[in-house]
Write an enzyme that holds these catalytic residues in place. Structure first.
Site, short mmCIF file in Angstrom:
data_model
loop_
_atom_site.label_atom_id
_atom_site.label_comp_id
_atom_site.label_asym_id
_atom_site.label_seq_id
_atom_site.Cartn_x
_atom_site.Cartn_y
_atom_site.Cartn_z
N TYR A 172 0.86 -1.19 0.00
CA TYR A 172 0.00 0.00 0.00
C TYR A 172 0.89 1.23 0.00
O TYR A 172 1.91 1.28 0.70
CB TYR A 172 -0.88 0.00 1.25
CG TYR A 172 -1.72 1.25 1.45
CD1 TYR A 172 -2.81 1.53 0.62
CD2 TYR A 172 -1.42 2.16 2.47
CE1 TYR A 172 -3.58 2.67 0.81
CE2 TYR A 172 -2.19 3.31 2.67
CZ TYR A 172 -3.26 3.56 1.83
OH TYR A 172 -4.03 4.69 2.02
N ASP A 219 9.18 2.62 -0.21
CA ASP A 219 8.17 3.33 0.56
C ASP A 219 8.34 2.89 2.02
O ASP A 219 7.90 1.82 2.41
CB ASP A 219 6.77 3.02 0.03
CG ASP A 219 5.68 3.76 0.81
OD1 ASP A 219 6.02 4.44 1.81
OD2 ASP A 219 4.51 3.66 0.42
N LYS A 259 4.39 8.81 9.01
CA LYS A 259 4.15 8.21 10.34
C LYS A 259 5.18 8.68 11.40
O LYS A 259 5.09 9.80 11.84
CB LYS A 259 4.04 6.69 10.21
CG LYS A 259 2.85 6.36 9.26
CD LYS A 259 2.36 4.96 9.28
CE LYS A 259 1.04 4.86 8.55
NZ LYS A 259 1.07 4.35 7.20
C1 LIG Z 1 0.47 4.88 5.87
C2 LIG Z 1 1.18 4.64 4.60
C3 LIG Z 1 1.09 5.50 3.50
C4 LIG Z 1 0.17 6.67 3.50
O1 LIG Z 1 0.47 7.61 4.49
P1 LIG Z 1 -0.67 8.65 4.93
O2 LIG Z 1 0.03 9.54 5.91
O3 LIG Z 1 -1.76 7.83 5.52
O4 LIG Z 1 -1.10 9.36 3.71
C5 LIG Z 1 1.88 5.25 2.40
N1 LIG Z 1 2.70 4.20 2.34
C6 LIG Z 1 2.82 3.35 3.37
C7 LIG Z 1 3.78 2.20 3.28
C8 LIG Z 1 2.05 3.51 4.52
O5 LIG Z 1 2.14 2.63 5.52
#
Ligand SMILES: *Cc1c(COP(=O)(O)O)cnc(C)c1O
Length: 461
Positions: A176, A271, A299
């Site tokens: 994701y 990511d 995060k």
């Molecule tokens: C949480 C997350 C996102 C999105 O971050 P948001 O701050 O919710 O927009 C993108 N990539 C990964 C791997 C994530 O865990």
């Protein structure tokens, strides 16, 4: 709905199995009483927000009951509007690696906010956080702050496209990357290269720019690169996929990705919105010693306030505006209050033994559950890495999205409501991972393991 409980267990539990029926018929009075305030607040919220929430998984659609409205958080615990407290393993979905309301983080926010909240101009707090990160992260040379993980990924993709002059992106099933248009794509049935949108509102023309492949299949990745490398800007991966279960990849797979990207002149994007600062300060790049071309953060980087970032070599970052032609901007980017929270948080992570301690607690939690499940022959397996864990209802190790049995989520549903009633809060979906924070004590871990094991027994005995 399938009932998985013995009569004895049913009698002793407040709210498991068959309970949605009982609830609908108004029989589950105890449940209703326990969460009256949250239920009322959720009814009100439905007037204001689609589905009553501002982010979909919060709506408790995958589990029983209505979302808890949280009033207070301190250390490892949160308290809901009805006054019950819970050991929290959701930790705001990852940012709170120090736990709730850490005194240093709170103090730094308060000191900073006393000077104002936002200027739309550079501040020293941005320099301070940027410097701290770059000094202690050997895999990046420059970064830019944004306000969310999604924004970080969106910008990283644009940078990769701008830098290479190509449009297509390879992503993996089970990873994701936020709600970026071109990444809301899942593998279609049949050929891996024809994706399908996983959201309405994403133009087919965008989807055509995204190639979705299964994790771990190096031969398939190579064959796509052989055919199409000239059109592909980047391969993006969660090096530790943690948004669709916890799909731990081998170091050799990540290394092979790096080598393929070198060979075909395609950028590699890690990511690390979850894994960054979570699996050691240098995240998955450091753990596996693989140098991606671009890394995205979110995060933890904001210590509980909205911050994201994308980072790369100086050479690649020089393509970002105003230095280069790839446009990127943000009214609240590097917001000083958010920078203060991030700085106070990241400083703590650099202390000796910080990650070792977190990992030891997570290992203990996993072991307690795994050994209990093995003893009782329950089909339960906790997978973990660093301070991330995932309770899988499976006997086999899982490392690809297609190995997860959607039916196993029914068990999670039962477990989740059992745990809530016993004061343990997990993210409300069986596809979500749990996080251990520095605030969790060994006693918290023991208590959680005991309650989780009881919940699992109630489901399978
Ligand atoms: C949480 C997350 C996102 C999105 O971050 P948001 O701050 O919710 O927009 C993108 N990539 C990964 C791997 C994530 O865990």
């Amino acid at each position: 709905m399938r009932c998985m409980l013995s009569d004895r267990a049913l009698a002793t539990l407040q709210c498991v199995a068959a309970s949605s029926l009982r609830r609908q018929s108004g029989l589950d009075v105890e449940y209703m009483d326990r969460y009256t305030k949250s239920r009322g607040l959720f009814e009100e919220a439905k007037k204001y927000f689609p589905g009553g929430v501002n982010s979909p998984v919060r709506a408790f659609k995958s589990v029983h009951g209505t979302p808890l409205f949280i009033q207070h958080g301190s250390g490892s615990k949160i308290t809901c509007a009805d006054g019950h407290s819970y050991l929290d393993f959701c930790c705001s979905w990852g940012p709170l690696i120090l736990g709730h309301n850490h005194p240093r983080v709170r103090a730094h926010i308060q000191e900073t906010v006393a000077h104002g909240t936002s200027f739309g101009a550079p501040t020293q707090s941005g320099n301070a956080l940027g410097k701290l990160i770059l000094q202690h992260h050997a895999y990046i040379e420059q970064l830019r702050f944004v306000s969310s993980g999604t924004e970080a990924v969106m910008s990283a993709i644009r940078l990769a496209r701008g830098y290479t002059g190509r449009n297509k992106i390879i992503k993996f099933e089970g990873c994701y990357h936020g709600h970026v248009d071109s990444l809301l794509v899942k593998a279609g049935s049949g050929l891996a290269t024809f994706g399908e949108s996983s959201s309405a509102g994403v133009p087919t023309s965008f989807i055509r720019e995204t190639i979705v492949l299964p994790l771990e299949d190096v031969d398939l990745i190579r064959s796509v690169l052989q055919r199409q490398a000239g059109e592909i800007a980047a391969i993006i991966i969660e090096p530790i996929p943690a948004n669709n279960g916890l799909l731990i990849q081998s170091a050799s797979f990540l290394l092979q990705l790096r080598e393929l990207c070198n060979e075909y002149n395609v950028l590699l994007i890690f990511d690390e919105v979850i894994s960054g600062f979570r699996i050691g300060f240098e995240g998955a790049a450091g753990l596996y010693d693989v140098r991606p071309d671009i890394i995205t953060f979110g995060k933890i980087i904001g210590g509980g306030l909205p911050v994201g970032s994308f980072a790369a070599s100086r050479e690649i970052m020089s393509n970002v505006s105003p230095e280069g032609p790839v446009y990127q901007a943000g009214t609240l980017s590097a917001n000083p209050v958010a920078m203060a929270a991030g700085l106070a948080t990241l400083e703590q992570l650099l202390k000796d033994g910080f990650y070792e301690d977190l990992e030891a607690k997570t290992l203990h939690l996993s072991k307690q559950i795994n050994s209990h499940a093995a003893k009782k022959s329950h089909p339960v397996r906790v997978q973990h890495i660093g301070s991330i864990f995932w309770i899988a209802f499976s006997r086999q190790a899982i490392s690809r999205a297609d190995q997860i049995d959607p039916k196993s989520m029914e068990y999670f549903k039962e477990l989740h409501s059992y745990l809530l009633n016993q004061g343990v809060y997990l993210g409300p979906s069986g596809y979500e991972v749990g996080f251990v924070s520095a605030a969790h004590t060994m006693e918290d871990i023991e208590q959680a393991a005991t309650v989780i094991n009881q919940g699992i027994d109630a489901i399978f005995n």
